[in-house]
Design a protein around this motif. Structure first.
Motif, PDB file in Angstrom:
ATOM      1  N   PRO A  55     -15.782 -32.874 -14.385  1.00  0.00           N
ATOM      2  CA  PRO A  55     -16.335 -34.280 -13.830  1.00  0.00           C
ATOM      3  C   PRO A  55     -17.826 -34.335 -14.373  1.00  0.00           C
ATOM      4  CG  PRO A  55     -15.031 -33.504 -12.164  1.00  0.00           C
ATOM      5  CD  PRO A  55     -15.118 -32.345 -13.199  1.00  0.00           C
ATOM      6  N   ALA A  56     -18.553 -33.360 -14.392  1.00  0.00           N
ATOM      7  CA  ALA A  56     -20.000 -33.492 -14.420  1.00  0.00           C
ATOM      8  C   ALA A  56     -19.984 -33.730 -16.100  1.00  0.00           C
ATOM      9  CB  ALA A  56     -20.644 -31.927 -13.949  1.00  0.00           C
ATOM     10  N   LEU A  57     -19.254 -33.426 -16.764  1.00  0.00           N
ATOM     11  CA  LEU A  57     -19.407 -33.270 -18.211  1.00  0.00           C
ATOM     12  C   LEU A  57     -18.761 -34.761 -18.963  1.00  0.00           C
ATOM     13  CD1 LEU A  57     -18.391 -29.695 -19.728  1.00  0.00           C
ATOM     14  CD2 LEU A  57     -20.795 -30.841 -19.303  1.00  0.00           C
ATOM     15  N   ALA A  58     -17.486 -34.882 -18.151  1.00  0.00           N
ATOM     16  CA  ALA A  58     -16.894 -36.300 -18.343  1.00  0.00           C
ATOM     17  C   ALA A  58     -17.672 -37.408 -18.152  1.00  0.00           C
ATOM     18  CB  ALA A  58     -15.351 -36.277 -17.603  1.00  0.00           C
ATOM     19  N   PHE A  59     -18.218 -37.413 -17.194  1.00  0.00           N
ATOM     20  CA  PHE A  59     -18.952 -38.539 -16.807  1.00  0.00           C
ATOM     21  C   PHE A  59     -20.678 -38.548 -16.863  1.00  0.00           C
ATOM     22  CE2 PHE A  59     -15.164 -38.544 -14.417  1.00  0.00           C
ATOM     23  CZ  PHE A  59     -14.578 -39.590 -14.991  1.00  0.00           C
ATOM     24  N   GLY A  60     -21.069 -37.303 -16.834  1.00  0.00           N
ATOM     25  CA  GLY A  60     -22.495 -36.990 -16.962  1.00  0.00           C
ATOM     26  C   GLY A  60     -22.850 -36.846 -18.152  1.00  0.00           C
ATOM     27  N   HIS A  61     -21.980 -36.265 -19.288  1.00  0.00           N
ATOM     28  CA  HIS A  61     -22.547 -35.970 -20.575  1.00  0.00           C
ATOM     29  C   HIS A  61     -21.538 -36.692 -21.605  1.00  0.00           C
ATOM     30  CE1 HIS A  61     -25.328 -32.703 -19.741  1.00  0.00           C
ATOM     31  NE2 HIS A  61     -24.519 -32.491 -18.606  1.00  0.00           N
ATOM     32  N   TRP A  62     -21.030 -37.868 -21.104  1.00  0.00           N
ATOM     33  CA  TRP A  62     -20.237 -38.802 -21.805  1.00  0.00           C
ATOM     34  C   TRP A  62     -19.224 -38.296 -22.623  1.00  0.00           C
ATOM     35  CZ3 TRP A  62     -21.188 -43.716 -20.936  1.00  0.00           C
ATOM     36  CH2 TRP A  62     -22.237 -44.078 -20.148  1.00  0.00           C
ATOM     37  N   MET A  63     -18.198 -37.657 -21.810  1.00  0.00           N
ATOM     38  CA  MET A  63     -16.930 -37.188 -22.406  1.00  0.00           C
ATOM     39  C   MET A  63     -15.847 -37.650 -21.779  1.00  0.00           C
ATOM     40  SD  MET A  63     -18.020 -33.169 -22.954  1.00  0.00           S
ATOM     41  CE  MET A  63     -19.245 -32.474 -24.189  1.00  0.00           C
ATOM     42  N   PRO A  64     -15.717 -39.079 -21.775  1.00  0.00           N
ATOM     43  CA  PRO A  64     -14.626 -39.669 -21.285  1.00  0.00           C
ATOM     44  C   PRO A  64     -13.129 -39.492 -21.687  1.00  0.00           C
ATOM     45  CG  PRO A  64     -15.718 -41.095 -22.657  1.00  0.00           C
ATOM     46  CD  PRO A  64     -16.375 -39.912 -22.588  1.00  0.00           C
ATOM     47  N   TRP A  65     -12.928 -38.788 -22.790  1.00  0.00           N
ATOM     48  CA  TRP A  65     -11.498 -38.468 -23.164  1.00  0.00           C
ATOM     49  C   TRP A  65     -11.007 -37.325 -22.334  1.00  0.00           C
ATOM     50  CZ3 TRP A  65     -16.104 -37.858 -26.382  1.00  0.00           C
ATOM     51  CH2 TRP A  65     -16.475 -36.605 -26.289  1.00  0.00           C
ATOM     52  N   GLN A  66     -11.859 -36.708 -21.597  1.00  0.00           N
ATOM     53  CA  GLN A  66     -11.266 -35.585 -20.836  1.00  0.00           C
ATOM     54  C   GLN A  66     -10.233 -36.040 -19.932  1.00  0.00           C
ATOM     55  OE1 GLN A  66     -14.625 -33.387 -19.048  1.00  0.00           O
ATOM     56  NE2 GLN A  66     -15.323 -32.728 -20.811  1.00  0.00           N
ATOM     57  N   VAL A  67     -10.313 -37.276 -19.504  1.00  0.00           N
ATOM     58  CA  VAL A  67      -9.573 -37.765 -18.496  1.00  0.00           C
ATOM     59  C   VAL A  67      -7.880 -37.830 -18.765  1.00  0.00           C
ATOM     60  CG1 VAL A  67     -11.388 -39.181 -17.316  1.00  0.00           C
ATOM     61  CG2 VAL A  67      -9.932 -40.128 -18.966  1.00  0.00           C
ATOM     62  N   VAL A  68      -7.905 -37.778 -20.318  1.00  0.00           N
ATOM     63  CA  VAL A  68      -6.716 -37.732 -20.892  1.00  0.00           C
ATOM     64  C   VAL A  68      -6.107 -36.456 -21.367  1.00  0.00           C
ATOM     65  CG1 VAL A  68      -5.083 -38.630 -22.813  1.00  0.00           C
ATOM     66  CG2 VAL A  68      -6.874 -40.301 -21.468  1.00  0.00           C
ATOM     67  N   THR A  69      -7.106 -35.693 -22.159  1.00  0.00           N
ATOM     68  CA  THR A  69      -6.944 -34.558 -22.884  1.00  0.00           C
ATOM     69  C   THR A  69      -6.515 -33.469 -22.024  1.00  0.00           C
ATOM     70  OG1 THR A  69      -9.408 -34.125 -23.152  1.00  0.00           O
ATOM     71  CG2 THR A  69      -8.076 -35.180 -24.671  1.00  0.00           C
ATOM     72  N   TYR A  70      -7.072 -33.401 -20.689  1.00  0.00           N
ATOM     73  CA  TYR A  70      -6.722 -32.447 -19.715  1.00  0.00           C
ATOM     74  C   TYR A  70      -5.440 -32.209 -19.265  1.00  0.00           C
ATOM     75  CZ  TYR A  70      -5.793 -35.088 -15.459  1.00  0.00           C
ATOM     76  OH  TYR A  70      -5.204 -36.016 -14.493  1.00  0.00           O
ATOM     77  N   GLY A  71      -4.432 -33.484 -19.395  1.00  0.00           N
ATOM     78  CA  GLY A  71      -3.194 -33.286 -18.903  1.00  0.00           C
ATOM     79  C   GLY A  71      -2.442 -32.863 -20.114  1.00  0.00           C
ATOM     80  N   LEU A  72      -2.821 -32.658 -21.140  1.00  0.00           N
ATOM     81  CA  LEU A  72      -1.975 -32.317 -22.411  1.00  0.00           C
ATOM     82  C   LEU A  72      -2.209 -30.617 -22.696  1.00  0.00           C
ATOM     83  CD1 LEU A  72      -2.527 -35.437 -24.800  1.00  0.00           C
ATOM     84  CD2 LEU A  72      -0.348 -34.905 -23.315  1.00  0.00           C
TER      85      LEU A  72
END
Length: 280
Positions: A55-72
């Motif tokens: 979460p700190a990287l996805a939303f604090g460092h602009w990596m929003p693709w993590q909300v999709v890629t983590y599930g693959l």
């Protein structure tokens, strides 16, 4: 796991096609890519370079693709194999019932929604859960697919790991209790919280989304609005035509849809709205 229709439990593999095939192939390719990168490079594998959900990287460092890629992504071969089989069995059944577009929409809604909810909970000062906690894996999405399958087929019998015969509704309860216990007792509560968040997001989607999916409803709304616009333009043009003909000393009859009607007021039988003779 294996599904059962009518009669003995089926161990044969379902059809490998459509959205189910796409999800399975993407997840398998991601697993092989991560393992290959881990073997060839001394640097951290791709799974720890911005693809897992932190979460700190996805939303604090602009990596929003993590909300999709983590599930693959998946950590181990055996775990990945069972998770892919679950996606294959459950996804193919749901795709046959609801369609590939619905399956992809549900998969993304539950995965992304669960990631957002888990990220919010990571900032709620829950013991053992921090914004820099990381999670990835196929099992949360598999749990969401199992929830959707059990909601439509609660009494369908399945084999857990090809051994235990369990009804779908009971299997969902077992997994939910397992993840709830893991969230309370394990050393990695964030993973369990994410799985529960994905299941909750999937449940909300099943309860609130239209039966045929949000994308289908949006397209239907768009075409409905477009057709209403064209009908309004036709009625306006018919009204102008009526005024024009009245100025020429002639009366014309136009119905509520903007179509020309015979002077006697009786439409021809059968009335064919595709007949352009009724159009002005």
């Amino acid at each position: 796991m294996a599904l059962r229709s009518n009669g003995p439990i089926l161990l044969s593999l379902p059809a490998f096609r459509g959205t189910t095939r796409l999800l399975v192939l993407i997840a398998a390719a991601a697993f092989l890519l991560v393992k290959l990168s881990d073997a060839l490079s001394p640097a951290p594998p791709l799974g720890t370079m911005g693809l897992v959900l932190t979460p700190a990287l996805a939303f604090g460092h602009w990596m929003p693709w993590q909300v999709v890629t983590y599930g693959l992504l998946a950590p181990e071969f055996l775990s990945t194999a069972f998770a892919l089989l679950s996606v294959w069995f459950l996804g193919s059944s749901l795709e046959d019932e609801r369609g590939g577009r619905w399956l992809l929409e549900y998969y993304l809604a539950s995965t992304v929604g669960g990631a957002l909810l888990a990220s919010l909970l990571s900032m709620a000062h829950i013991p053992g859960v921090r914004p820099y906690s990381s999670v990835f894996g196929l099992w949360p999405a598999s749990l969401a697919l199992l929830l959707a399958f059990a909601r439509r087929n609660p009494d369908a019998e399945m084999r857990l790991y090809f051994v235990l015969r369990v009804k779908a509704k009971h299997l969902v309860a077992i997994f939910l209790l397992f993840y709830l216990g893991s969230a309370l007792l394990s050393h990695d509560p964030f993973s369990a919280i994410t799985a529960l968040s994905v299941a909750l997001s999937g449940y909300v989607y099943l309860r609130m989304a239209p039966r045929r999916g949000m994308s289908f409803t949006a397209s239907e709304g768009w075409f409905g609005a477009r057709n209403a616009y064209y009908r309004a333009r036709r009625r306006r043009a018919a009204k102008k035509f009526t005024v024009y003909m009245r100025k020429q000393g002639k009366e014309v009859n136009i119905d509520a849809s903007g179509r020309y009607v015979d002077p006697d007021g009786k439409p021809r039988e059968p009335r064919n709205f595709d007949d352009k003779r009724w159009m002005n």
